[in-house]
Motif scaffolding. Structure first.
Motif, mmCIF file in Angstrom:
data_model
loop_
_atom_site.group_PDB
_atom_site.id
_atom_site.type_symbol
_atom_site.label_atom_id
_atom_site.label_comp_id
_atom_site.label_asym_id
_atom_site.label_seq_id
_atom_site.Cartn_x
_atom_site.Cartn_y
_atom_site.Cartn_z
ATOM 1 N N VAL A 3 77.041 -16.451 59.030
ATOM 2 C CA VAL A 3 76.152 -17.233 60.292
ATOM 3 C C VAL A 3 76.128 -18.501 60.345
ATOM 4 O O VAL A 3 76.246 -19.202 61.527
ATOM 5 C CB VAL A 3 74.652 -16.637 60.009
ATOM 6 C CG1 VAL A 3 73.854 -17.336 60.925
ATOM 7 C CG2 VAL A 3 74.711 -15.214 59.958
ATOM 8 N N LEU A 4 76.182 -19.386 59.239
ATOM 9 C CA LEU A 4 76.013 -20.905 59.441
ATOM 10 C C LEU A 4 77.409 -21.519 59.803
ATOM 11 O O LEU A 4 77.377 -22.587 60.643
ATOM 12 C CB LEU A 4 75.851 -21.467 57.787
ATOM 13 C CG LEU A 4 74.260 -21.441 57.354
ATOM 14 C CD1 LEU A 4 74.536 -21.985 55.978
ATOM 15 C CD2 LEU A 4 73.218 -21.973 58.277
ATOM 16 N N GLU A 5 78.595 -20.953 59.406
ATOM 17 C CA GLU A 5 79.694 -21.427 59.764
ATOM 18 C C GLU A 5 79.848 -21.249 61.354
ATOM 19 O O GLU A 5 80.535 -21.956 62.180
ATOM 20 C CB GLU A 5 80.871 -20.885 59.182
ATOM 21 C CG GLU A 5 81.146 -21.180 57.883
ATOM 22 C CD GLU A 5 80.073 -20.259 56.968
ATOM 23 O OE1 GLU A 5 79.400 -19.463 57.321
ATOM 24 O OE2 GLU A 5 80.381 -20.445 55.557
ATOM 25 N N ARG A 6 79.552 -20.082 61.965
ATOM 26 C CA ARG A 6 79.399 -19.576 63.239
ATOM 27 C C ARG A 6 78.695 -20.594 64.245
ATOM 28 O O ARG A 6 79.130 -21.161 65.199
ATOM 29 C CB ARG A 6 79.099 -18.173 63.616
ATOM 30 C CG ARG A 6 79.456 -17.549 65.022
ATOM 31 C CD ARG A 6 78.733 -16.237 65.104
ATOM 32 N NE ARG A 6 79.543 -15.339 64.343
ATOM 33 C CZ ARG A 6 79.226 -14.645 63.158
ATOM 34 N NH1 ARG A 6 77.873 -14.908 62.937
ATOM 35 N NH2 ARG A 6 80.154 -14.058 62.756
ATOM 36 N N LYS A 7 77.319 -20.893 63.756
ATOM 37 C CA LYS A 7 76.443 -21.691 64.380
ATOM 38 C C LYS A 7 76.990 -23.267 64.514
ATOM 39 O O LYS A 7 77.008 -23.733 65.519
ATOM 40 C CB LYS A 7 75.111 -21.809 63.450
ATOM 41 C CG LYS A 7 74.262 -20.678 63.852
ATOM 42 C CD LYS A 7 72.960 -20.925 63.250
ATOM 43 C CE LYS A 7 71.995 -19.643 63.675
ATOM 44 N NZ LYS A 7 70.783 -19.593 63.128
ATOM 45 N N GLN A 8 77.775 -23.711 63.282
ATOM 46 C CA GLN A 8 78.287 -25.005 63.362
ATOM 47 C C GLN A 8 79.600 -25.025 64.237
ATOM 48 O O GLN A 8 79.794 -26.198 64.964
ATOM 49 C CB GLN A 8 78.877 -25.224 61.932
ATOM 50 C CG GLN A 8 79.506 -26.894 61.693
ATOM 51 C CD GLN A 8 78.577 -27.911 62.103
ATOM 52 O OE1 GLN A 8 77.068 -27.619 61.999
ATOM 53 N NE2 GLN A 8 78.903 -28.930 62.554
ATOM 54 N N ARG A 9 80.149 -24.048 64.539
ATOM 55 C CA ARG A 9 81.526 -23.900 65.328
ATOM 56 C C ARG A 9 80.902 -23.976 66.771
ATOM 57 O O ARG A 9 81.549 -24.469 67.612
ATOM 58 C CB ARG A 9 82.294 -22.680 65.140
ATOM 59 C CG ARG A 9 83.436 -22.743 65.809
ATOM 60 C CD ARG A 9 84.283 -21.579 65.469
ATOM 61 N NE ARG A 9 83.712 -20.437 66.151
ATOM 62 C CZ ARG A 9 84.346 -19.157 66.139
ATOM 63 N NH1 ARG A 9 85.576 -18.895 65.645
ATOM 64 N NH2 ARG A 9 84.053 -17.967 66.686
ATOM 65 N N GLN A 10 79.892 -23.140 67.049
ATOM 66 C CA GLN A 10 79.362 -22.973 68.333
ATOM 67 C C GLN A 10 78.866 -24.508 68.745
ATOM 68 O O GLN A 10 78.945 -24.826 69.942
ATOM 69 C CB GLN A 10 78.274 -22.290 68.397
ATOM 70 C CG GLN A 10 78.853 -20.605 68.304
ATOM 71 C CD GLN A 10 77.752 -19.827 68.224
ATOM 72 O OE1 GLN A 10 76.535 -19.932 68.079
ATOM 73 N NE2 GLN A 10 78.327 -18.469 68.648
ATOM 74 N N LYS A 11 78.215 -25.178 67.778
ATOM 75 C CA LYS A 11 77.569 -26.477 67.923
ATOM 76 C C LYS A 11 78.649 -27.576 68.279
ATOM 77 O O LYS A 11 78.744 -28.137 69.277
ATOM 78 C CB LYS A 11 76.835 -27.109 66.575
ATOM 79 C CG LYS A 11 76.055 -28.203 66.705
ATOM 80 C CD LYS A 11 75.312 -28.591 65.682
ATOM 81 C CE LYS A 11 74.635 -30.053 65.901
ATOM 82 N NZ LYS A 11 73.714 -30.284 64.486
ATOM 83 N N GLU A 12 79.760 -27.443 67.410
ATOM 84 C CA GLU A 12 80.820 -28.368 67.864
ATOM 85 C C GLU A 12 81.639 -28.088 69.147
ATOM 86 O O GLU A 12 81.974 -28.749 69.862
ATOM 87 C CB GLU A 12 81.888 -28.093 66.720
ATOM 88 C CG GLU A 12 81.694 -28.684 65.459
ATOM 89 C CD GLU A 12 81.382 -30.422 65.661
ATOM 90 O OE1 GLU A 12 82.504 -31.060 66.189
ATOM 91 O OE2 GLU A 12 80.660 -31.051 65.192
ATOM 92 N N ASN A 52 70.119 -32.207 72.605
ATOM 93 C CA ASN A 52 70.284 -31.874 71.377
ATOM 94 C C ASN A 52 71.581 -32.152 70.374
ATOM 95 O O ASN A 52 71.561 -32.584 69.182
ATOM 96 C CB ASN A 52 70.415 -30.197 71.117
ATOM 97 C CG ASN A 52 68.855 -29.653 71.154
ATOM 98 O OD1 ASN A 52 67.964 -30.324 71.150
ATOM 99 N ND2 ASN A 52 69.026 -28.262 71.795
ATOM 100 N N HIS A 53 72.270 -32.835 71.189
ATOM 101 C CA HIS A 53 73.674 -33.362 70.375
ATOM 102 C C HIS A 53 73.702 -34.780 70.748
ATOM 103 O O HIS A 53 74.433 -35.486 70.110
ATOM 104 C CB HIS A 53 74.892 -32.475 71.512
ATOM 105 C CG HIS A 53 75.216 -31.352 71.193
ATOM 106 N ND1 HIS A 53 75.759 -30.690 70.002
ATOM 107 C CD2 HIS A 53 74.319 -30.136 71.636
ATOM 108 C CE1 HIS A 53 75.648 -29.158 70.111
ATOM 109 N NE2 HIS A 53 74.843 -29.059 71.030
#
Length: 200
Positions: A3-12, A52-53
């Motif tokens: 989940v954390l990796e997916r969120k980080q990828r979506q954020k990027e 947010n970014h």
């Protein structure tokens, strides 16, 4: 993928979408046309998502300034050879600077338009520092082989940069202009004169 990796990828991915949309606006309308609302509309996200970014449109512009100085430094370094004498290296660097400016006019104008931070803040931007350190180093090599070893390399760096940027800016007053034979000769004369005075 967790989940954390997916969120980080979506954020990027969102961050990259913001930068891509902002650059598209810059290329079609100019950097003055950038706004958080316009970027949000372009990527079909709400304004708070952009914030947010990036805390402001200036923060977005600074990303392009950083990338511009990275590209400029890399372009100059790619032209240099350890086999060249110090004077030749500085001449090559000056001409490479000129080439970069006109091959990347939108980037260059943003780097030195609204996007360039004031002197104090510029010292805190690693990409600007890296570019500056590279030119200072090249100038110091010329000074080390001159009869004036106490010459202030940092002062001479600012002089050299002012000469290059001034010549580029004069040429870019007409945005559709490309360097002609006379402007190339002026560039060569300015660089030669600077190096000759430095190398004495």
């Amino acid at each position: 993928m967790g989940v954390l990796e997916r969120k980080q990828r979506q954020k990027e991915e969102v961050r990259n979408s913001i930068l891509t949309a902002a650059w598209s606006i810059i290329q079609t309308e100019g950097w003055q046309a950038i706004s958080i609302r316009k970027i949000a509309d372009a990527i079909e996200y709400s304004v708070p998502v952009i914030y947010n970014h990036f805390e402001s449109k200036e923060a977005i512009m600074l990303e392009f300034v950083k990338e511009g100085f990275r590209q400029l430094r890399d372009h100059i370094q790619a032209q240099l050879s350890d086999e060249d004498r110090s004077c030749q290296q500085l001449e090559i660097a000056g001409k490479a600077y000129w080439q970069f400016a006109f091959a990347n006019q939108a980037t260059y104008q943003l780097m030195f338009g609204m996007g360039l931070p004031p002197c104090e803040r510029a010292r805190q931007v690693p990409e600007i520092q890296s570019f500056s350190a590279m030119l200072v180093s090249l100038i110091q090599k010329v000074i080390d082989h001159s009869k004036q070893p106490d010459t202030n390399a940092f002062l001479k760096f600012h002089t050299f940069w002012s000469i290059l940027h001034g010549l580029v800016s004069i040429q870019m007053i007409n945005r559709s202009a490309t360097p002609d034979e006379l402007s190339e000769l002026v560039l060569e004369d300015a660089i030669y004169g600077f190096i000759k005075a430095l190398a004495v």
